[in-house]
Design an enzyme around this catalytic site. Structure first.
Site, PDB file in Angstrom:
ATOM      1  N   GLU A 292      -5.962  13.848  -2.505  1.00  0.00           N
ATOM      2  CA  GLU A 292      -6.140  12.738  -1.488  1.00  0.00           C
ATOM      3  C   GLU A 292      -5.985  13.025  -0.086  1.00  0.00           C
ATOM      4  O   GLU A 292      -6.779  12.558   0.556  1.00  0.00           O
ATOM      5  CB  GLU A 292      -5.255  11.503  -1.841  1.00  0.00           C
ATOM      6  CG  GLU A 292      -5.303  10.788  -3.095  1.00  0.00           C
ATOM      7  CD  GLU A 292      -4.269   9.784  -3.500  1.00  0.00           C
ATOM      8  OE1 GLU A 292      -3.123   9.796  -2.931  1.00  0.00           O
ATOM      9  OE2 GLU A 292      -4.289   9.416  -4.468  1.00  0.00           O
TER      10      GLU A 292
ATOM     11  N   GLN B  41     -15.413   8.275  25.859  1.00  0.00           N
ATOM     12  CA  GLN B  41     -15.167   8.203  27.257  1.00  0.00           C
ATOM     13  C   GLN B  41     -16.158   9.062  27.920  1.00  0.00           C
ATOM     14  O   GLN B  41     -16.610   8.622  29.138  1.00  0.00           O
ATOM     15  CB  GLN B  41     -13.588   8.720  27.246  1.00  0.00           C
ATOM     16  CG  GLN B  41     -13.271   8.300  28.677  1.00  0.00           C
ATOM     17  CD  GLN B  41     -13.132   6.795  28.943  1.00  0.00           C
ATOM     18  OE1 GLN B  41     -13.066   5.898  27.941  1.00  0.00           O
ATOM     19  NE2 GLN B  41     -13.241   6.279  30.196  1.00  0.00           N
TER      20      GLN B  41
ATOM     21  N   GLY C 170       0.758  -1.220  -0.042  1.00  0.00           N
ATOM     22  CA  GLY C 170       0.136   0.139   0.093  1.00  0.00           C
ATOM     23  C   GLY C 170       0.711   1.305  -0.081  1.00  0.00           C
ATOM     24  O   GLY C 170       1.009   1.877  -1.103  1.00  0.00           O
ATOM     25  N   SER C 171       1.622   1.521   1.120  1.00  0.00           N
ATOM     26  CA  SER C 171       2.620   2.580   1.195  1.00  0.00           C
ATOM     27  C   SER C 171       3.698   2.649   0.137  1.00  0.00           C
ATOM     28  O   SER C 171       4.020   3.588  -0.211  1.00  0.00           O
ATOM     29  CB  SER C 171       3.134   2.549   2.563  1.00  0.00           C
ATOM     30  OG  SER C 171       2.272   2.710   3.673  1.00  0.00           O
TER      31      SER C 171
END
Lengths: 412, 379
Positions: free
Chosen positions: A243, A340, A132-133
């Site tokens: 992107e 939280q 991917g990277s």
């Protein structure tokens, strides 16, 4: 976006987008999250009907000719719908960038106008099973045969794959040269040999058509090459801007959405006889969240300005990478704070926080992991600092008492 | 470093539990996650193995084991998946109320079935309007002849669907000042008229753990189902909660260890830029940091277990372990998923499940904010 920074036109766009976002039925979000809807084509057509797709592109190709500083306003607003719808809104802006910047006049007429009009839906195939990277490790191949190319290979984790009509695909066109000189970009229409599989059980970001693409000897006309043959590296670097800008601005919307839900909740919910916002454990999380959101938005806006003002491409690339990293990290923290604050009920589907939390985990990974952002940021910053020659500021290194102790300044 | 807590006999038991689970739980776990429930037959198998309430006295069918065996059971079950936490809840959180505060008759009546797996336990404290603020519960139980009439609503009850016996925290004296002095504990059996269950709650994670809402509407509970004394419920809970916090720390610690193990495997195989991920400095340093945090967590958790085994007061330390370890495990989950890249976001990789499951640990068993309140009070 901050009210005080917007022009009247930008405010109008914000309002227009907000109105559109309010029309999205809750049922669509639920059905997508349950994979009952795998690709909401109608949503894209609705965006197009309101002329909200490809806002930056020239009017002659169906856009509005706006700049990034304006488009990010719309991206933030759509972002509140979560990653899938945010991404489907962004894809025309991303793929359109390649056509608008590198495409021929006839590609723009044939494709860009139909992308902005919603006739053609789009997706980008970049990631492969093996990487991917590591973009330059691409193993998808395109072989030239007369007036067309034959594409063979696989792309993975492609958002929109399920329903897109048109794909921007990177493929190796010359294996005799280093990868960065041997990859080309193609516009591939869905047709014989193109197979999309909606196979992934995703933690979140469902219903956006994320799937696997298989190209089995797909015949693509030579005129569908985008930019130069073997010239995809330039496109790849340019594509980092849309992107990452869309990712960063969409993250602002998600963070904002979660924070608003949790802040209202903390105002209503009581424990130990008082509103829980009276406890600093709660209110300081709200403070931290809004600070991070504002800081992230400021950085996203600055990155947009860098591109709009024509900053050097290195600077723009660094700023956009910083914005993507910081906005996504911050939004993730904000959503976690929200959960939280809300306690057990936040972990259930009574509130949308658990869905946002599942959605948002992806954005530190997609469009280049945040580690890849660090790789780019440091690379560009080293170059910029060490290469600076003009308008250099005071060098504070010489302000130390023993700054002239040359024999102590040992570097090797 | 060798783990000093476990002696040879403990390791033998550990191996036995692990191989039992490898055969009886691991192959079915994905299915249970999908069905959102652990089947009853599994509980019966656990009973046969002696894995339910091993601490219970022999006269009731237990083996009188010390807590270290419960630790091993909790650890091994957590290793399969946090969705199995219902067992630890049954063994370590609820059964001890009956064992500690129940009468001999009550123990004879209920304990054997808890040990055999015929009766599954749940505890009902949280209400829609009272989570961390336990004293604010609104469920009431008023005496009427030889019974109590129970009215109220409970939420987020683990084992909520499958439980046969529910220990309900309620107010027998809603006017008591301070409020906690009016709280009592009552065991309510399955099928008691007026006791109904709401929907199985749709949670972000812990899918095989059935969580539900419970409703009590003029539910008549025999007076002999009162556990201990009237008005002492809050006190019993405060005494028991340190053990619950410790168990949460133990299972979260195991989760962190498992996530790292999976990630070490993945980064050893997966290549990018021509090299395995784990040979790249950023990845190595991230893994080194995770390993360091995990070892620190383990060291402290084992120390608290030791203190508990020795009968020392560990009220503060169990709170420290609970909040720190659950947050550490969430940091580990984040980074381990990141090191899996896009694959980590796919449900086919266990890290996606761990990530969803672990998020609730800073919230349940007393939110981490409550842990800090407890710690701060002792300073």
């Amino acid at each position: 976006m901050f009210d005080f920074m917007m022009t009247p036109e930008q405010k109008a766009l914000q309002q227009e987008t907000r109105e559109f976002v309010k029309t999205i039925p809750k049922q669509l979000l639920v059905d997508m999250d349950q994979d009952k809807v795998q690709y909401p084509r109608q949503y894209i057509e609705d965006l197009a009907a309101r002329n909200l797709l490809g806002l930056r592109f020239p009017k002659e190709f169906g856009g509005r000719g706006l700049d990034w500083s304006t488009e990010i306003i719309a991206l933030e607003e759509v972002g509140v719908l979560g990653t899938s719808l945010g991404c489907l809104f962004s894809l025309p802006s991303i793929i359109g960038e390649a056509i608008n910047k590198f495409g021929t006049q006839s590609q723009k007429e044939k494709y860009l106008t139909k992308i902005t009009s919603g006739e053609l839906t789009v997706a980008e195939g970049l990631t492969e099973p093996r990487g991917g990277s590591d973009f330059f490790g691409s193993t998808t191949k395109a072989t030239k045969e007369g007036d067309h190319y034959i594409i063979r290979g696989q792309k993975r984790f492609v958002v929109g794959a399920e329903g897109a009509d048109l794909f921007l695909i990177y493929a190796r066109t010359d294996e005799t040269v280093p990868a960065h000189k041997g990859i080309s970009a193609f516009l591939v229409e869905r047709g014989p040999g193109v197979k999309a599989d909606y196979i992934y059980g995703l933690m979140g970001t469902r219903g956006g058509g994320a799937g696997r693409l298989i190209f089995d000897d797909v015949k693509v006309p030579a005129e569908n090459i985008v930019g130069e043959e073997n010239g995809a590296t330039a496109i790849f670097y340019q594509m980092m801007i849309p992107e990452r800008m869309t990712s960063a601005a969409g993250a602002l919307g998600m963070g904002r959405a979660a924070l608003e839900v949790a802040t209202r909740y903390s105002d209503r919910r009581k424990a130990f006889g008082q509103q829980i916002r009276k406890f600093e454990a709660v209110s300081f999380k709200v403070a931290d969240s809004i600070t991070k959101l504002d800081a992230a938005r400021s950085l996203v806006y600055s990155a947009a300005q860098a591109v709009d003002q024509g900053a050097p491409s290195e600077t723009a690339r660094r700023m956009v990478s910083e914005a993507k990293k910081f906005a996504t990290d911050s939004a993730w923290e904000i959503v976690n704070h929200a959960m939280q604050i809300m306690g057990g009920i936040g972990y259930t589907d009574v509130y949308p926080i658990e869905k946002l939390l599942r959605d948002i985990r992806l954005i530190m990974i997609w469009t280049g992991t945040n580690e890849i952002m660090d790789l780019i940021i440091q690379h560009e910053y080293y170059k910029e600092l060490l290469g600076a020659k003009e308008n250099v500021p005071r060098d504070v290194e010489h302000d130390a008492v023993n700054a002239d102790a040359v024999e102590e300044k040992i570097y090797e | 470093m060798k783990r000093r807590l476990l002696e040879e006999e403990h390791r033998i038991f550990q191996t036995a539990v692990r191989s039992f689970l490898d055969k009886e739980a691991v192959p079915y776990f994905d299915q249970w996650e999908e069905e959102r429930m652990v089947p009853r037959e599994f509980w019966i198998k656990l009973g046969k193995q002696g894995y339910l309430c091993p601490q219970a006295a022999e006269q009731y069918g237990g083996i009188g084991a010390d807590f270290i065996y419960n630790v091993i059971i909790n650890e091994e079950f957590a290793r399969v998946g946090l969705g199995l936490m219902g067992v630890g809840l049954h063994n370590d959180i609820i059964a001890p109320y009956l064992e500690t505060y129940g009468s001999t008759e009550q123990k004879e009546h209920w304990l054997p079935k808890c040990i055999s797996g015929e009766s599954i336990l749940a505890i009902a404290m949280t209400e829609p309007g009272a989570g961390s603020d336990l004293q604010a519960i609104k469920t009431t139980a008023f005496r009427d002849g030889d019974s109590y009439i129970l009215n109220g609503q409970k939420t987020f009850i683990s084992n909520g669907i499958c439980s046969d016996l529910v220990l309900v925290a309620c107010k027998t004296d809603p006017k008591a000042q301070p409020a906690y002095k009016g709280i009592s504990l009552m065991l309510v059996e399955r099928d008691t008229p007026g006791f109904t269950r709401g929907r199985k709650m749709d949670k972000m994670g812990m899918h095989s753990q059935d969580t539900a809402e419970l409703f009590f509407e003029d539910c008549r509970v025999p007076a002999e189902n009162l556990i201990g004394e009237e008005g002492k419920g809050f006190y019993y809970m405060m005494n028991s909660l340190p053990r619950e916090r410790l168990v949460t720390a133990i299972t979260s610690q195991v989760a962190a260890e498992e996530m790292l193990r999976e990630t070490l495997e993945y980064t050893g195989i997966r290549k990018a830029f021509g090299r395995p991920l784990k040979d790249q400095q950023h990845i190595q340093f991230t893994l080194a940091e995770l390993k360091s945090e995990i070892v620190l967590g383990r060291t402290f958790v084992d120390r608290v277990i030791e203190a508990y085994l020795a009968g020392e007061d560990m009220g503060t330390e169990s709170s420290i372990a609970k909040w720190w370890v659950t947050e550490m495990a969430n940091r580990v989950a984040y980074q381990c998923l990141q090191l899996h890249g896009g694959y980590g976001y796919m449900e086919e990789y266990p890290i996606a499940r761990w990530y969803r499951d672990i998020r609730v640990t800073p919230i349940y068993a007393g939110s981490n904010e409550i842990m800090k309140t407890i710690i701060a009070r002792t300073l």
